[in-house]
Design a protein around this motif. Sequence first.
Motif, PDB file in Angstrom:
ATOM      1  N   GLU A 313      -0.475  12.446  -4.435  1.00  0.00           N
ATOM      2  CA  GLU A 313      -1.332  13.123  -3.470  1.00  0.00           C
ATOM      3  C   GLU A 313      -2.505  12.274  -2.995  1.00  0.00           C
ATOM      4  N   GLU A 314      -2.827  11.220  -3.734  1.00  0.00           N
ATOM      5  CA  GLU A 314      -3.952  10.381  -3.323  1.00  0.00           C
ATOM      6  C   GLU A 314      -3.488   8.954  -3.006  1.00  0.00           C
ATOM      7  N   GLU A 315      -3.094   8.185  -4.010  1.00  0.00           N
ATOM      8  CA  GLU A 315      -2.757   6.777  -3.800  1.00  0.00           C
ATOM      9  C   GLU A 315      -1.578   6.594  -2.846  1.00  0.00           C
ATOM     10  N   ILE A 316      -0.494   7.316  -3.090  1.00  0.00           N
ATOM     11  CA  ILE A 316       0.704   7.131  -2.267  1.00  0.00           C
ATOM     12  C   ILE A 316       0.500   7.713  -0.876  1.00  0.00           C
ATOM     13  N   ARG A 317      -0.173   8.853  -0.795  1.00  0.00           N
ATOM     14  CA  ARG A 317      -0.532   9.408   0.514  1.00  0.00           C
ATOM     15  C   ARG A 317      -1.374   8.407   1.313  1.00  0.00           C
ATOM     16  N   ASP A 318      -2.403   7.835   0.672  1.00  0.00           N
ATOM     17  CA  ASP A 318      -3.282   6.883   1.354  1.00  0.00           C
ATOM     18  C   ASP A 318      -2.507   5.679   1.861  1.00  0.00           C
ATOM     19  N   SER A 319      -1.524   5.215   1.071  1.00  0.00           N
ATOM     20  CA  SER A 319      -0.719   4.066   1.475  1.00  0.00           C
ATOM     21  C   SER A 319       0.052   4.370   2.755  1.00  0.00           C
ATOM     22  N   PHE A 320       0.627   5.558   2.832  1.00  0.00           N
ATOM     23  CA  PHE A 320       1.382   5.955   4.025  1.00  0.00           C
ATOM     24  C   PHE A 320       0.464   6.073   5.245  1.00  0.00           C
ATOM     25  N   MET A 321      -0.667   6.725   5.077  1.00  0.00           N
ATOM     26  CA  MET A 321      -1.572   6.945   6.199  1.00  0.00           C
ATOM     27  C   MET A 321      -2.190   5.632   6.685  1.00  0.00           C
ATOM     28  N   ALA A 322      -2.511   4.738   5.753  1.00  0.00           N
ATOM     29  CA  ALA A 322      -3.115   3.462   6.134  1.00  0.00           C
ATOM     30  C   ALA A 322      -2.150   2.584   6.922  1.00  0.00           C
ATOM     31  N   ALA A 323      -0.838   2.786   6.716  1.00  0.00           N
ATOM     32  CA  ALA A 323       0.173   1.978   7.414  1.00  0.00           C
ATOM     33  C   ALA A 323       0.585   2.590   8.753  1.00  0.00           C
TER      34      ALA A 323
END
Length: 359
Positions: A313-323
Amino acid sequence: MTESVVKDQPGAGRLAHASSDHPPVPRAKVGVVLANLGTPDATDYWSVRRYLNEFLSDQRVVDYARWKWQPLLQLIVLSKRPFSSGKAYRSIWNKEKNESPLLTITRAQTVKMTARLKALYGDDVEVDFCMRYGNPSTKSVLTRLKEKGCEKIVFFPLYPQYGSPTTASANDQAFRTLMKMKWQPYIRTVPAYFDHPIYLQALANSVQEAYAGLPTRPTKLVASYHGVPERYLMQGDPYHCQCQKTTRLLREQLGFSKEDVDTAFQSKFGPETWLGPATVKHVAELARQGHKHIAVISPAFSSDCIETLEEIEEEIRDSFMAAGGETFSYIPCLNDRDDHIEALLAVINNELAGWLPTR
């Protein structure tokens, strides 16, 4: 199940032909234990350090030679990691109950399972839960059930796919407890249940319900499993194969195409090669490929925990949104959903065959 007793006190009595000074004997029952991974007791440095020390000292989890690993663990890893892990736990902590969500959910599962089994078998069954690391400990729960008269116990590690660091470790701890008992209960361990039809239906139900509640349909469903070193696969651990099969069976249950669903692995730890692709990198690549909305599900976890509520919900979500991704939908674990409890009940009833009347 055992020799008849003469009732002396609630739940206990004297053996029918025993002398008057024979200690009370509890009425024979069957125990069912739901076993989950574990949690620290609190989020402070020392609570998290105690938990991580127990977890990372398990040679099923980190199987390096102890003389090599323990100095690194005690002097380096456990000097720093409790700070970052404590911060992660604080971000998801159940403040109302002052406990981790994993503990809250496992207790809720146990309450529902107790009601189901009591309705079927009455007072012939005792249900409880334990944690491989932390509390309530495996030893304390098995000991308590034995004292309540459970001469036979179904021990159920709540991992749909078999893995050496998870299922085997939980079973190891149960067997260690039995090794110190003068009178051991008979015990059955539950096999992997990833391909059980009722479990797969519950998993599919959770996806269908999540998709129905979204304003747009995700263009990709990512099934993210906890990772293990790649060499485990080469050494005969079936976990990777069972994860891949889980994804295929779920996809078929949903009627999705191969292009609709991917398999990935998370939570890499240490320098060696782990199973891949890594979820955190894979979701970023999906965004770069033009996927604006993806959904992520965690079929290896029976309960939401730090790996789902914080890492996904945090690290993996952030990775998707940042890309370049725009909408990230996490589909919760099955937790204490009624269809999940029914799936676990079906598995338990199969293991109770011959011990209690067929239901």
